[in-house]
Motif scaffolding. Structure first.
Motif, mmCIF file in Angstrom:
data_model
loop_
_atom_site.group_PDB
_atom_site.id
_atom_site.type_symbol
_atom_site.label_atom_id
_atom_site.label_comp_id
_atom_site.label_asym_id
_atom_site.label_seq_id
_atom_site.Cartn_x
_atom_site.Cartn_y
_atom_site.Cartn_z
ATOM 1 N N ILE A 108 12.649 0.857 -2.458
ATOM 2 C CA ILE A 108 11.333 0.534 -1.893
ATOM 3 C C ILE A 108 11.413 0.394 -0.369
ATOM 4 O O ILE A 108 10.593 0.945 0.371
ATOM 5 C CB ILE A 108 10.773 -0.771 -2.516
ATOM 6 C CG1 ILE A 108 10.611 -0.599 -4.025
ATOM 7 C CG2 ILE A 108 9.446 -1.155 -1.862
ATOM 8 C CD1 ILE A 108 10.236 -1.880 -4.760
ATOM 9 N N LEU A 109 12.441 -0.323 0.090
ATOM 10 C CA LEU A 109 12.546 -0.536 1.537
ATOM 11 C C LEU A 109 12.788 0.782 2.282
ATOM 12 O O LEU A 109 12.214 1.012 3.352
ATOM 13 C CB LEU A 109 13.669 -1.550 1.847
ATOM 14 C CG LEU A 109 13.747 -1.970 3.315
ATOM 15 C CD1 LEU A 109 12.456 -2.643 3.778
ATOM 16 C CD2 LEU A 109 14.934 -2.911 3.558
ATOM 17 N N ALA A 110 13.601 1.663 1.693
ATOM 18 C CA ALA A 110 13.865 2.966 2.334
ATOM 19 C C ALA A 110 12.554 3.734 2.470
ATOM 20 O O ALA A 110 12.251 4.323 3.511
ATOM 21 C CB ALA A 110 14.881 3.756 1.524
ATOM 22 N N LYS A 111 11.790 3.706 1.393
ATOM 23 C CA LYS A 111 10.496 4.404 1.395
ATOM 24 C C LYS A 111 9.577 3.813 2.479
ATOM 25 O O LYS A 111 8.960 4.530 3.254
ATOM 26 C CB LYS A 111 9.878 4.241 -0.002
ATOM 27 C CG LYS A 111 8.572 4.920 -0.199
ATOM 28 C CD LYS A 111 8.793 6.359 -0.609
ATOM 29 C CE LYS A 111 7.460 7.075 -0.658
ATOM 30 N NZ LYS A 111 7.622 8.524 -0.656
ATOM 31 N N TYR A 112 9.520 2.478 2.507
ATOM 32 C CA TYR A 112 8.618 1.796 3.439
ATOM 33 C C TYR A 112 9.012 2.041 4.901
ATOM 34 O O TYR A 112 8.166 2.228 5.775
ATOM 35 C CB TYR A 112 8.626 0.296 3.122
ATOM 36 C CG TYR A 112 7.633 -0.517 3.908
ATOM 37 C CD1 TYR A 112 6.289 -0.145 3.986
ATOM 38 C CD2 TYR A 112 8.027 -1.682 4.562
ATOM 39 C CE1 TYR A 112 5.376 -0.902 4.709
ATOM 40 C CE2 TYR A 112 7.128 -2.445 5.283
ATOM 41 C CZ TYR A 112 5.798 -2.049 5.350
ATOM 42 O OH TYR A 112 4.903 -2.803 6.058
ATOM 43 N N GLY A 131 0.813 -1.209 0.000
ATOM 44 C CA GLY A 131 0.000 0.000 0.000
ATOM 45 C C GLY A 131 0.849 1.264 0.000
ATOM 46 O O GLY A 131 0.447 2.310 0.519
ATOM 47 N N LEU A 132 2.033 1.165 -0.606
ATOM 48 C CA LEU A 132 2.951 2.310 -0.628
ATOM 49 C C LEU A 132 2.576 3.294 -1.723
ATOM 50 O O LEU A 132 2.235 2.885 -2.830
ATOM 51 C CB LEU A 132 4.373 1.824 -0.929
ATOM 52 C CG LEU A 132 5.314 1.500 0.208
ATOM 53 C CD1 LEU A 132 6.682 1.152 -0.375
ATOM 54 C CD2 LEU A 132 5.430 2.680 1.159
ATOM 55 N N ASN A 133 2.680 4.567 -1.399
ATOM 56 C CA ASN A 133 2.451 5.583 -2.420
ATOM 57 C C ASN A 133 3.804 5.910 -3.056
ATOM 58 O O ASN A 133 4.496 6.837 -2.651
ATOM 59 C CB ASN A 133 1.837 6.823 -1.751
ATOM 60 C CG ASN A 133 1.590 7.927 -2.743
ATOM 61 O OD1 ASN A 133 1.594 7.690 -3.950
ATOM 62 N ND2 ASN A 133 1.398 9.139 -2.243
ATOM 63 N N PHE A 134 4.200 5.103 -4.009
ATOM 64 C CA PHE A 134 5.541 5.215 -4.566
ATOM 65 C C PHE A 134 5.518 4.743 -6.015
ATOM 66 O O PHE A 134 5.111 3.607 -6.295
ATOM 67 C CB PHE A 134 6.492 4.355 -3.725
ATOM 68 C CG PHE A 134 7.937 4.428 -4.152
ATOM 69 C CD1 PHE A 134 8.541 5.635 -4.504
ATOM 70 C CD2 PHE A 134 8.716 3.271 -4.192
ATOM 71 C CE1 PHE A 134 9.873 5.685 -4.881
ATOM 72 C CE2 PHE A 134 10.048 3.313 -4.559
ATOM 73 C CZ PHE A 134 10.622 4.525 -4.913
ATOM 74 N N ASP A 135 5.918 5.620 -6.919
ATOM 75 C CA ASP A 135 5.922 5.253 -8.337
ATOM 76 C C ASP A 135 7.350 4.930 -8.763
ATOM 77 O O ASP A 135 8.196 5.821 -8.829
ATOM 78 C CB ASP A 135 5.359 6.419 -9.164
ATOM 79 C CG ASP A 135 5.256 6.049 -10.633
ATOM 80 O OD1 ASP A 135 5.590 4.883 -10.992
ATOM 81 O OD2 ASP A 135 4.852 6.923 -11.427
ATOM 82 N N ILE A 136 7.595 3.653 -9.047
ATOM 83 C CA ILE A 136 8.956 3.232 -9.382
ATOM 84 C C ILE A 136 9.114 3.033 -10.894
ATOM 85 O O ILE A 136 10.162 2.588 -11.374
ATOM 86 C CB ILE A 136 9.304 1.941 -8.588
ATOM 87 C CG1 ILE A 136 10.825 1.769 -8.484
ATOM 88 C CG2 ILE A 136 8.626 0.724 -9.187
ATOM 89 C CD1 ILE A 136 11.279 0.686 -7.544
ATOM 90 N N SER A 137 8.060 3.398 -11.657
ATOM 91 C CA SER A 137 8.090 3.066 -13.098
ATOM 92 C C SER A 137 9.208 3.800 -13.839
ATOM 93 O O SER A 137 9.810 3.241 -14.754
ATOM 94 C CB SER A 137 6.725 3.344 -13.738
ATOM 95 O OG SER A 137 6.353 4.688 -13.479
ATOM 96 N N GLY A 138 9.496 5.039 -13.449
ATOM 97 C CA GLY A 138 10.576 5.781 -14.103
ATOM 98 C C GLY A 138 11.915 5.077 -13.919
ATOM 99 O O GLY A 138 12.702 4.929 -14.854
ATOM 100 N N GLU A 139 12.145 4.604 -12.680
ATOM 101 C CA GLU A 139 13.387 3.876 -12.383
ATOM 102 C C GLU A 139 13.461 2.587 -13.204
ATOM 103 O O GLU A 139 14.507 2.232 -13.747
ATOM 104 C CB GLU A 139 13.449 3.514 -10.889
ATOM 105 C CG GLU A 139 13.611 4.695 -9.952
ATOM 106 C CD GLU A 139 15.055 5.200 -9.880
ATOM 107 O OE1 GLU A 139 15.954 4.565 -10.450
ATOM 108 O OE2 GLU A 139 15.255 6.255 -9.239
ATOM 109 N N LEU A 140 12.336 1.879 -13.261
ATOM 110 C CA LEU A 140 12.310 0.615 -14.004
ATOM 111 C C LEU A 140 12.594 0.843 -15.489
ATOM 112 O O LEU A 140 13.365 0.099 -16.107
ATOM 113 C CB LEU A 140 10.955 -0.078 -13.821
ATOM 114 C CG LEU A 140 10.735 -0.737 -12.452
ATOM 115 C CD1 LEU A 140 9.264 -1.058 -12.232
ATOM 116 C CD2 LEU A 140 11.576 -2.017 -12.332
ATOM 117 N N ASP A 141 11.982 1.892 -16.056
ATOM 118 C CA ASP A 141 12.224 2.198 -17.471
ATOM 119 C C ASP A 141 13.696 2.497 -17.706
ATOM 120 O O ASP A 141 14.294 2.066 -18.686
ATOM 121 C CB ASP A 141 11.388 3.413 -17.917
ATOM 122 C CG ASP A 141 9.908 3.068 -17.997
ATOM 123 O OD1 ASP A 141 9.583 1.858 -17.942
ATOM 124 O OD2 ASP A 141 9.078 4.002 -18.081
#
Ligand code: ADP
Ligand code: ASP
Ligand code: MG
Length: 438
Positions: A122-126, A86-96
């Protein structure tokens, strides 16, 4: 209050459920200030580790295959974790960015390292912790070796600027700015480097077993955990195949005398194994600390009458190895024979050259190479005090109907090395374990 550095292995971070366990562990102790994650590992036995998926992507690009669909599977691993948490985190830019970099030949190590990089974001964010990229604090030299002094200095300075931080495991940077990884399982090394730089009181290494076990749990069912292990015992066991901790992971903490605690993410109440510089205590009932084994060795046997009287014989043979850049493991010898035990992988492509060179150097009567040897190490600081341990080891192996091919005992009496056929290895490990653990 001292600082604790906590490293979590791939299986401890394979999915959202494990991220929750990890967060609970980290938050349970405010001293757990620096966290070193691996890439997501296997969720079930047939699953693939993200690191292996990234290596595969790299190979696909080399073979000019399209990685679009395969990379989506990697992206899904991370997106599933984010969504389930349930994290509010968009990782798509990093993945691209990672996908495009792999497509543009950014290197094998770069590809593999992104597993820990993305997981750490992700873990830092969480956790609500800072993120420190390993490429700004872990340095390799021009020749590819790890630069411990520069790393220790810069890492120590950086850590001082953060109360709580996540630092990805497994990789660092070359002088020219490209990414380089340690060998497989190398996040254990990163954890140890961070522990040294933070001057930590403890390095906790969280995995999927309740500590270092007396033998490989994939071979013997439910082996007993080891309560205390010394750095030297650990070196012997991990070198010989007990891969629960990377064999190089103790060096950074060893000189600082920081203990390592192996713990189980899925059973955090278990005390696990303490790895310390030295202790006089040992288990008087079990005598041995552990037993581990590894396949893939060969024996070069050299025979020559009156070898023992020929001054410089050994040196000449070893010089041949040196010229070929080959290291050996053991050198059992008789009056007229000398054997060299070495990893088969190191001689694979140069057997003939090796035999010819040895022939030229010492003119032996006979020389042969035999493959298929496994080595096992019986390790224990208590063996020096308990008489008859070696006899018990050999009896246990013989009584199991297994032929012993080689024996070597270190002068420190910390270990006994036995060579057996590869096909006998598991059986021999079980026989020794059962002899000492009733
Ligand atoms: P992580 O992903 O946490 O780094 P690893 O897979 O590298 O974990 O190491 C843990 C595994 O090591 C265990 O699941 C176990 O199968 C294996 N293993 C081999 N020998 C031993 C041993 N003597 N004690 C504990 N685990 C061992
Ligand atoms: N993810 C890397 C590997 O699979 C490093 C590690 O897990 O320690 O080897
Ligand atoms: Mg590991």
């Amino acid at each position: 209050m001292g600082i604790k550095v906590v490293k979590f292995g791939g299986s401890s971070l394979a999915d959202a459920e494990h991220f929750r366990r990890v967060a609970a562990i980290v938050k349970a102790d405010p001293d757990r200030r620096f966290v070193v994650p691996s890439a997501p590992g296997k969720r079930f036995s047939e699953d693939t580790k993200v690191t292996d998926m990234l290596y595969r992507c790299y190979e696909m690009v080399r073979n000019r295959e399209d990685i679009t669909e395969y990379f989506k599977k990697i992206a899904k691993r991370y997106n599933d974790i984010i969504k389930d948490l349930g994290l509010n985190f968009d990782i798509s830019g990093e993945l691209d960015y990672v996908r495009d970099a792999i497509l543009h030949h950014s290197g094998r190590d770069f590809a593999a390292s992104r597993g820990e990089y993305l997981n750490s974001l992700i873990l830092a964010k969480y956790l609500g912790f800072d993120f420190i990229d390993a490429e700004s604090v872990i340095f390799f030299r021009e020749n590819g070796t790890f630069d411990e002094e520069k790393t220790n200095e810069e890492m120590a300075t950086e850590l001082k600027a953060h109360k709580y931080a996540v630092i990805p495991g497994f990789y660092g940077v070359m002088p020219n700015g490209t990414i380089k990884t340690f060998s497989r399982g190398g996040s254990d090394i990163t954890g140890s480097i961070v522990a040294r730089a933070a001057n930590a009181e403890l390095y906790e290494n969280w995995t999927d077993v309740s500590g270092f076990l007396m033998t490989d749990p994939r071979i013997v069912k439910d082996p007993k955990p080891i309560n205390t292990l010394t750095y030297s015992e650990l070196r012997e066991l991990s070198y010989m195949g007990a891969t629960v901790l990377h064999e190089e992971a103790i060096f950074p903490v060893r000189y600082a005398g920081i203990p390592i605690n192996i713990r189980n993410t899925n059973a955090p109440e278990d005390a696990g194994t303490m790895i310390v510089s030295s202790t006089n205590e040992y288990d008087k009932e079990r005598i041995i600390t552990g037993v581990a084994g590894k396949k893939g060795f060969s024996v070069i046997t050299i025979e020559k009458d009156m070898m023992n009287a020929e001054i410089g014989f050994c040196r000449k043979v070893l010089e041949v190895l040196e010229e070929n850049n080959i290291s050996f493991e053991h050198m059992p010898s008789g009056v007229d024979t000398m054997s060299l035990v070495l990893a088969t992988s190191t001689i694979e492509d140069r057997r003939e050259r090796l035999v010819n060179s040895i022939n030229r150097a010492v003119r032996p009567d006979n020389i042969s190479i035999e493959d298929g040897l496994a080595l096992l190490a019986v390790v224990g600081r208590g063996m020096v005090k308990a008489k008859g341990t070696a006899a018990r080891v050999f009896d246990a192996i013989s009584n199991a109907g297994i032929n012993i091919r080689m024996i070597d005992q270190g002068s420190s009496e910390l270990n006994i090395i036995v060579g057996v056929e590869e096909t006998d290895l598991n059986h021999a490990l079980a026989a020794i374990y059962n002899e000492f653990v009733k």
